[in-house]
Design a protein around this motif. Structure first.
Motif, PDB file in Angstrom:
ATOM      1  N   ILE A 163      -2.246   3.863  -4.309  1.00 40.37           N
ATOM      2  CA  ILE A 163      -3.040   3.941  -3.076  1.00 40.37           C
ATOM      3  C   ILE A 163      -2.929   2.638  -2.301  1.00 40.37           C
ATOM      4  CG2 ILE A 163      -5.384   4.101  -2.153  1.00 40.37           C
ATOM      5  CD1 ILE A 163      -5.999   6.053  -4.461  1.00 40.37           C
ATOM      6  N   GLY A 164      -3.015   1.520  -3.006  1.00 42.20           N
ATOM      7  CA  GLY A 164      -2.892   0.226  -2.342  1.00 42.20           C
ATOM      8  C   GLY A 164      -1.551   0.059  -1.662  1.00 42.20           C
ATOM      9  N   LEU A 165      -0.489   0.500  -2.323  1.00 45.27           N
ATOM     10  CA  LEU A 165       0.839   0.420  -1.722  1.00 45.27           C
ATOM     11  C   LEU A 165       0.920   1.301  -0.481  1.00 45.27           C
ATOM     12  CD1 LEU A 165       3.824  -0.436  -1.776  1.00 45.27           C
ATOM     13  CD2 LEU A 165       4.244   1.497  -3.330  1.00 45.27           C
ATOM     14  N   SER A 166       0.418   2.519  -0.584  1.00 47.91           N
ATOM     15  CA  SER A 166       0.494   3.459   0.541  1.00 47.91           C
ATOM     16  C   SER A 166      -0.304   2.962   1.745  1.00 47.91           C
ATOM     17  CB  SER A 166      -0.014   4.835   0.099  1.00 47.91           C
ATOM     18  OG  SER A 166       0.067   5.762   1.155  1.00 47.91           O
ATOM     19  N   THR A 167      -1.537   2.497   1.506  1.00 49.81           N
ATOM     20  CA  THR A 167      -2.361   2.045   2.629  1.00 49.81           C
ATOM     21  C   THR A 167      -1.826   0.749   3.239  1.00 49.81           C
ATOM     22  OG1 THR A 167      -3.888   0.988   1.058  1.00 49.81           O
ATOM     23  CG2 THR A 167      -4.468   3.192   1.847  1.00 49.81           C
ATOM     24  N   SER A 168      -1.165  -0.077   2.443  1.00 51.13           N
ATOM     25  CA  SER A 168      -0.573  -1.297   3.016  1.00 51.13           C
ATOM     26  C   SER A 168       0.607  -0.963   3.914  1.00 51.13           C
ATOM     27  CB  SER A 168      -0.150  -2.245   1.897  1.00 51.13           C
ATOM     28  OG  SER A 168       0.926  -1.704   1.148  1.00 51.13           O
ATOM     29  N   LEU A 169       1.292   0.146   3.622  1.00 54.11           N
ATOM     30  CA  LEU A 169       2.451   0.547   4.426  1.00 54.11           C
ATOM     31  C   LEU A 169       2.086   1.410   5.622  1.00 54.11           C
ATOM     32  CD1 LEU A 169       5.004   1.426   1.591  1.00 54.11           C
ATOM     33  CD2 LEU A 169       5.026  -0.596   3.054  1.00 54.11           C
ATOM     34  N   PHE A 170       1.081   2.283   5.455  1.00 57.61           N
ATOM     35  CA  PHE A 170       0.809   3.307   6.466  1.00 57.61           C
ATOM     36  C   PHE A 170      -0.596   3.239   7.060  1.00 57.61           C
ATOM     37  CE2 PHE A 170       3.915   5.082   3.425  1.00 57.61           C
ATOM     38  CZ  PHE A 170       5.002   5.177   4.276  1.00 57.61           C
ATOM     39  N   GLY A 171      -1.364   2.203   6.718  1.00 58.85           N
ATOM     40  CA  GLY A 171      -2.696   2.057   7.296  1.00 58.85           C
ATOM     41  C   GLY A 171      -3.775   2.620   6.401  1.00 58.85           C
ATOM     42  N   ASP A 172      -4.990   2.180   6.669  1.00 56.91           N
ATOM     43  CA  ASP A 172      -6.126   2.522   5.800  1.00 56.91           C
ATOM     44  C   ASP A 172      -6.775   3.836   6.250  1.00 56.91           C
ATOM     45  OD1 ASP A 172      -7.864   2.135   3.695  1.00 56.91           O
ATOM     46  OD2 ASP A 172      -9.310   1.035   4.914  1.00 56.91           O
ATOM     47  N   SER A 173      -6.003   4.909   6.189  1.00 57.19           N
ATOM     48  CA  SER A 173      -6.504   6.222   6.602  1.00 57.19           C
ATOM     49  C   SER A 173      -6.614   7.137   5.393  1.00 57.19           C
ATOM     50  CB  SER A 173      -5.556   6.854   7.622  1.00 57.19           C
ATOM     51  OG  SER A 173      -4.293   7.093   7.023  1.00 57.19           O
ATOM     52  N   ASP A 174      -7.373   8.228   5.546  1.00 56.95           N
ATOM     53  CA  ASP A 174      -7.443   9.213   4.475  1.00 56.95           C
ATOM     54  C   ASP A 174      -6.060   9.787   4.189  1.00 56.95           C
ATOM     55  OD1 ASP A 174     -10.131   8.713   4.521  1.00 56.95           O
ATOM     56  OD2 ASP A 174     -10.748  10.735   5.106  1.00 56.95           O
ATOM     57  N   PHE A 175      -5.260   9.947   5.228  1.00 55.21           N
ATOM     58  CA  PHE A 175      -3.894  10.448   5.058  1.00 55.21           C
ATOM     59  C   PHE A 175      -3.090   9.522   4.151  1.00 55.21           C
ATOM     60  CE2 PHE A 175       0.525   9.870   6.508  1.00 55.21           C
ATOM     61  CZ  PHE A 175       1.046  11.105   6.165  1.00 55.21           C
ATOM     62  N   ALA A 176      -3.146   8.230   4.400  1.00 63.13           N
ATOM     63  CA  ALA A 176      -2.382   7.277   3.600  1.00 63.13           C
ATOM     64  C   ALA A 176      -2.887   7.234   2.159  1.00 63.13           C
ATOM     65  CB  ALA A 176      -2.453   5.889   4.226  1.00 63.13           C
ATOM     66  N   ILE A 177      -4.183   7.380   1.973  1.00 59.14           N
ATOM     67  CA  ILE A 177      -4.746   7.383   0.619  1.00 59.14           C
ATOM     68  C   ILE A 177      -4.186   8.550  -0.185  1.00 59.14           C
ATOM     69  CG2 ILE A 177      -6.889   7.732  -0.694  1.00 59.14           C
ATOM     70  CD1 ILE A 177      -8.310   6.162   1.569  1.00 59.14           C
ATOM     71  N   ARG A 178      -4.057   9.708   0.466  1.00 58.52           N
ATOM     72  CA  ARG A 178      -3.608  10.911  -0.238  1.00 58.52           C
ATOM     73  C   ARG A 178      -2.090  11.083  -0.253  1.00 58.52           C
ATOM     74  NH1 ARG A 178      -8.371  14.733   2.241  1.00 58.52           N
ATOM     75  NH2 ARG A 178      -9.671  14.836   0.360  1.00 58.52           N
TER      76      ARG A 178
END
Length: 526
Positions: free
Chosen positions: A70-85
């Protein structure tokens, strides 16, 4: 079922291309659906996101991999629910690829295509593909480990050995249910000569070394934190309360066709029976796959009878289980192929219906299915209402009695950051929220208590010198359902000792009160 030596190269390539196109298509569609999803994060997803904000080698109730992803995804794509999932569909894509490769290793390209198809349309995967969970991470590690083992068993080189070690380490850093893989490997060493030769070799030693090297930091973290994650996992088994529950056993078994599919689960049980009754005479590949599918289901079925078990606790069964069912349905009488096609079609209809239900409150209301969606609706509205209540007076802290609400407010009410705390129901912390953000013994100022657990209110009242009602909140959900909170102003925290007498007294109180709901939802049976 192995492909004929006379099969043409174009035919084999077409099956391979079809499998890759199918897997890519599912991944793209699921990512697009996530991008437009109106569904709030589930409470566990919010907790994993909270963990992801601080890198560590372990967390209170789970190993660290899900938080890292999750940390990797949100760092790349922003702190959104989409990026978390976003990691969820990518992880299931990886699992589908590994199952395709495993089936191809055993039975050829055609089997690879159908293995990916059967997995991607499994009822549980239609849900899990849109939710970031530890099962999604576990499946990718388990399937990767199984493929590496099959390669190593067939004479694969150092790459297969390294892959097996990495998969084992990845799996244990994802979910401790990966221990079933080790149990299965121990059985395979006994009953499968090819596995025994492969693992009792320098390549097997390399796999073991890599696994232990990857696991070591998490073990060190657990040792430094009183084995918090291991203890929580053991506590989940709940062997300290009343034992032996036939009703829980029945509920768990009845739920399994909903996880794997009604017909496919029946086929899997049949394959288990045929294999066990002819264990030493059965095809070695089938016997090996049963060793990697049956142990989790047997152990968790026993756990369900002894205490309790959630439907997904045996989910690891269905990685190798997919291959077993596929092998059975792709050979023999023609009806088996029709059963395979029919199961895939049925699972797809079930999955599309579930997606429509999650996306359409109007459909939920029309079908009277609000109970199924109440925990994934309106958390942004809930946050707005709680923020308004917190700003209505000069409160020093906002105190919660439910860790799910607490983590949802961390996600959807960042304005409250630094002003929230968890009331401790038990003698010590029983979850991450209570462990990291407990209410101090002597908090200063007026506190706003936000209770989503009506049954706990009398206990809360006993812990404060002043405890007065200041209102209620009822958040509209699907259909007639509402998420309900009672609000209290409290001062003078004087926590009653949580000794044995305390627990006995409140257990008797709860037993006499059969009308107060455990959690605050109205409109259904809660």
């Amino acid at each position: 079922m192995t492909e004929s030596h006379t099969s043409s190269l174009p035919s084999r390539i077409s099956w391979r291309h079809a499998a890759l196109l199918l897997i890519a298509g599912f991944a793209i569609l699921r990512i697009l659906a996530l991008a437009v999803s109106p569904v709030s994060l589930y409470q566990d997803e919010s907790q994993y996101w909270v963990w992801s904000r601080v890198f560590d080698w372990g967390y209170y109730s789970k190993p660290p991999m899900i938080a890292w992803l999750i940390g990797l995804s949100t760092s790349l794509f922003g702190d959104s629910d989409f990026a978390i999932r976003l990691p969820a569909p990518l992880l299931h894509t990886a699992t589908a690829i590994f199952l395709m490769l495993s089936a191809r290793q055993l039975w050829g390209e055609r089997a690879g295509f159908w293995a990916a198809t059967l997995y991607l349309t499994m009822p549980a995967i239609w849900l899990s593909g849109f939710v970031i969970s530890t099962d999604a991470v576990l499946f990718s590690a388990w399937s990767g480990g199984l493929y590496a083992l099959l390669r190593l068993r067939a004479g694969g080189g150092w790459g297969a050995a390294i892959g097996l070690g990495v998969a084992l380490g990845f799996g244990f850093l994802s979910k401790y249910a990966m221990i079933y893989f080790l149990v299965s490997t121990g059985l395979a060493l006994v009953f499968d000569p090819a596995v025994r030769r492969a693992l009792l070799s320098p390549r097997g030693g390399i796999a073991a070394a890599i696994f232990l090297l990857l696991l070591a930091p998490n073990l060190a973290w657990n040792a430094a934190n009183d084995f918090a994650t291991v203890s929580h996992t053991a506590a989940n088994a709940n062997w300290g309360s009343d034992l032996f529950h036939p009703g829980e056993l029945i509920e768990f078994v009845v739920a399994q066709p909903g996880v794997f599919g009604p017909l496919t689960f029946g086929v899997l049980v049949t394959v288990f029976w045929l294999t066990v009754t002819r264990f030493l005479r059965i095809d070695p590949d089938q016997r090996l796959l049963v060793l990697y599918a049956l142990p989790p289901l047997l152990v968790v079925t026993g756990q369900a009878f002894i205490s309790r078990a959630h439907a997904n606790w045996a989910a690891a069964t269905y990685v190798a289980g997919t291959l077993l069912v596929l092998a059975f349905l792709l050979r023999g009488a023609a009806w088996r192929r029709w059963a395979l096609y029919g199961s895939i079609g049925l699972h797809t209809l079930i999955g599309l219906f579930a997606i429509a239900l999650a996306a359409s409150p109007a459909l939920v209301e029309a079908l009277g299915a609000g109970d199924a969606t109440k925990r994934i609706r309106a958390w942004d509205v809930t946050a707005e209402r709680i923020i308004a209540a917190a700003e209505a007076d000069d409160y020093a802290l906002i105190v919660f009695d439910d860790r799910n609400t607490f983590h949802q407010m961390q996600r959807y009410a960042p304005q409250l950051d630094g002003r929230t705390a968890m009331w401790l129901r038990h003698a010590g912390p029983t979850n991450h929220a209570e462990d990291v953000w407990p209410l101090d013994e002597d908090p200063q100022g007026r506190l706003l208590i936000v209770s989503n657990r009506p049954l706990e209110v009398p206990r809360l009242r006993e812990d404060f010198a002043v405890f007065e009602p200041v209102g209620t909140l009822a958040i509209p959900l699907d259909g007639p359902f509402t998420r309900d909170f009672s609000l209290w102003v409290a001062e003078g925290h004087q926590r009653v000792e949580r000794d044995e007498a305390y627990e006995i007294r409140w257990q008797a109180h709860d037993a006499a009160d059969d009308t107060t709901p455990v959690r605050g939802y109205s409109g259904g049976d809660e």
